[in-house]
Structures are given as C-alpha cells and as structure tokens.
Motif scaffolding. Structure first.
Motif, PDB file in Angstrom:
ATOM      1  N   HIS A   1      -5.025   6.038  -5.496  1.00  0.00           N
ATOM      2  CA  HIS A   1      -6.472   6.115  -5.288  1.00  0.00           C
ATOM      3  C   HIS A   1      -7.195   6.040  -6.626  1.00  0.00           C
TER       4      HIS A   1
ATOM      5  N   HIS B   1       2.470   8.384   1.747  1.00  0.00           N
ATOM      6  CA  HIS B   1       2.164   9.520   0.879  1.00  0.00           C
ATOM      7  C   HIS B   1       3.350  10.491   0.864  1.00  0.00           C
TER       8      HIS B   1
ATOM      9  N   ASP C   1       1.304   2.654   3.466  1.00  0.00           N
ATOM     10  CA  ASP C   1       0.351   3.646   2.918  1.00  0.00           C
ATOM     11  C   ASP C   1       1.064   4.987   2.750  1.00  0.00           C
TER      12      ASP C   1
ATOM     13  N   GLU D   1      -6.032   1.527  -4.593  1.00  0.00           N
ATOM     14  CA  GLU D   1      -6.888   1.736  -3.424  1.00  0.00           C
ATOM     15  C   GLU D   1      -8.211   2.289  -3.931  1.00  0.00           C
TER      16      GLU D   1
ATOM     17  N   HIS E   1       0.867  -1.193   0.000  1.00  0.00           N
ATOM     18  CA  HIS E   1       0.000   0.000   0.000  1.00  0.00           C
ATOM     19  C   HIS E   1       0.897   1.234   0.000  1.00  0.00           C
TER      20      HIS E   1
ATOM     21  N   HIS F   1       1.356   5.297  -2.189  1.00  0.00           N
ATOM     22  CA  HIS F   1       0.823   6.260  -3.157  1.00  0.00           C
ATOM     23  C   HIS F   1       1.950   6.979  -3.885  1.00  0.00           C
TER      24      HIS F   1
HETATM   25 ZN   LIG Z   1      -3.788   4.733   0.953  1.00  0.00          ZN
END
Ligand SMILES: [Zn+2]
Ligand SMILES: [Zn+2]
Length: 295
Positions: free
Chosen positions: A49, A178, A176, A70, A17, A19
């Motif tokens: 996303h 970012h 996750d 995602e 996961h 981005h």
């Molecule tokens: Zn995410």
C-alpha cells in the motif's frame, strides 16, 4: 482483440497483487518471493500500500519480478476510497490527495506500464464509478483475499455492466495476499509470453494475452462465425457470457449437472458482442477469459 490462445509462446502463471511486511502483509518480501516461486509461479508483483517494495534486492531464482504498488485516492459514489494497482513504475508514485478517481488515474498512468482497478465488489464500487474513466486497462475480476475474507471476490457483474456499455476492459485474477488468514495461491493470471522477461510480460498484458483463474486451466478458445469452442481442464460448466440483456449460454442448458467437460462447442448469437468465457470446475472455482469481439 487478440486471442491469447492463438498467440505464440507459453502461458506462465503469476500474481500481480500481494502485500508484504512493507505494508500490512505477514510475509517479508523474500518470503513472498520464495512462497510463489516454490508454488510454481513464473512472475510476481509485490504491491504494498502506497509503498514501492524494490524487487531488485531480492533473491528471485528465475521468478520474474514486476515492480508494483497499490495506491489509494479518489472516492466513489458510496464514499469509499478506491484501490488501484499500478505495475511497472521506476519509483514510488505519490498521488496528490484527491477525491477524483480520474485525477488519480491521470497521475498514475504515465508513471507506470499499466494500472487496474482492485476488487471493485469488495470496495463497493459501482459500475458508474468506473464507466467513463480512462488510464487503466482492467479490473480484478477475481480477488482471492476478498473471496476468502468476506465472499466478495468475484467482480464479474461489475465487468459485464461495463462491457455492456462497450467499455472493453481486461479481467485480472489475483491473490491480494496479506496472510492474516489463508489467502494465497487462490487467484492468478496466466500470461502468454515468448520469453520470461518483464518486458515480454508488459507487452503481453497490454495486448490482452492472458486469462484469469482461481482453479481451471483454459487450453484453447476458437471463435467462429456462430459458435465458440473451448478446451479446458475438467469443468462441470462452461459459460458463454454476453453482457446484453438475456444474452449468453452455458453447458447447463444442456445438462444441469453435466460434465466434466474438457471440450465444448457452444453457439454465439448474432448480437452477442463482446463475449467472454467462464469455466467452472467441480469445486466452483473459475477461469475467466478476456472479452472477445465477435463482430
Ligand atoms: Zn491489496
Ligand atoms: Zn485493496
């Protein structure tokens, strides 16, 4: 259930996961690949996303790439939109708009190799949002950006609420990332594979041959009739989590500030099923096994 610590092969570290600039991340896709490869990771999924970042175009130099996204559809008990991570699709998955989580999962499931529920604690999902749903194999037990951002990265309680109702799900550890603040290289999944290919990773993950970590390494878990033996990197506590009322135990019963432990044997009560193991290091970082059936 399978015991990954007894399976053939080697554990490889990965993040499922992440981005990129294809959604709201700071890394370009190639920067993300380079970042994780240089940190010693063996596999990576870029999960923008509602956007499939095609891994084929990237220079990966041995880092195994799994296509991922995602996805956001379905509303929870508290009105929030769910976040779902899908891995192993061949094209972008455009879920028809729906407030029904099961409809979203039914759409995703045949279009990817597996899906899991992202950061339930961060999204304020309740266990009732998840219980009774199908079409996914697990939840993120640990999400590093949720921990680093608002202190709500550990969804172990959600997991146990489901396990206590015999909904046996896997637990993933992810970043996750970012990169709006330091949120990479803090949550990962260790998968036992016999070869470093996407197919081997899919099969191992679907079989449950993995564990999650934010720090510790788990080297072995042996389940016997009335006890469990765990070998791990030095940890200040090892917990046997059994989700029934009052069940489970921990090395803290033996010595509150004990450790460091690298091998412990702890009892398993007659009615404890399933159980899962958590190892906690001196910085409070954890490793989480998947649940084991004991009966
Ligand atoms: Zn995410
Ligand atoms: Zn999310």
């Amino acid at each position: 259930m399978t015991n990954p610590f007894k399976a053939e092969g080697e554990f490889i570290k990965g993040n499922l996961h992440t981005h990129t600039t294809n959604s709201d991340g700071e890394f370009s896709p190639q920067q993300a690949v380079d970042h994780y490869r240089e940190a010693g990771y063996g596999f990576l999924a870029l999960t923008d996303h509602n956007y499939l970042t095609e891994p084929e175009a990237l220079s990966t130099d041995g880092l195994v790439m799994l296509p991922g996204e995602e996805l956001h559809q379905g509303k929870g008990e508290l009105g929030q939109v769910h976040h779902l991570v899908a891995i192993g699709m061949t094209e972008h998955i455009e879920i028809p708009p729906t407030d029904d989580l099961q409809e979203a999962l039914d759409y995703i499931a045949p279009r990817c190799r597996f899906a899991f529920i992202a950061h339930p604690y961060w999204t304020s999902m309740t266990y009732m949002d998840i219980l009774g749903r199908t079409g996914f194999i697990g939840i993120e037990v640990f999400n590093f950006t949720c921990e680093a951002g608002i202190g709500r990265g550990d969804s172990g309680s959600h997991w146990d609420q489901l396990l206590a109702r015999d909904r046996i799900l896997y637990g993933f550890g992810v970043d996750d990332a970012h990169c709006h603040y330091p949120d990479s290289l803090g949550g990962w999944t260790m998968v036992k594979v016999s070869e470093r290919t996407p197919e081997a990773l899919y099969e191992a993950i679907l079989a449950g041959n993995f564990y999650a970590s934010s720090g510790p390494t788990i080297e072995d878990v042996t389940i016997e009739a009335n006890n469990v033996t765990v070998r791990c990197s030095p940890c200040q506590a090892v917990h046997v989590i059994a989700p029934g009322a009052g069940q489970g135990t921990t090395t803290r019963r033996l010595a509150r500030d004990g450790g460091p432990y690298t091998q412990v044997t702890l009892p398993v009560g007659e009615a404890w099923d399933p159980i899962r193991i958590e190892c906690v290091d001196e910085r409070g970082r954890k490793a989480w096994t998947n649940p084991f059936r004991t009966r």
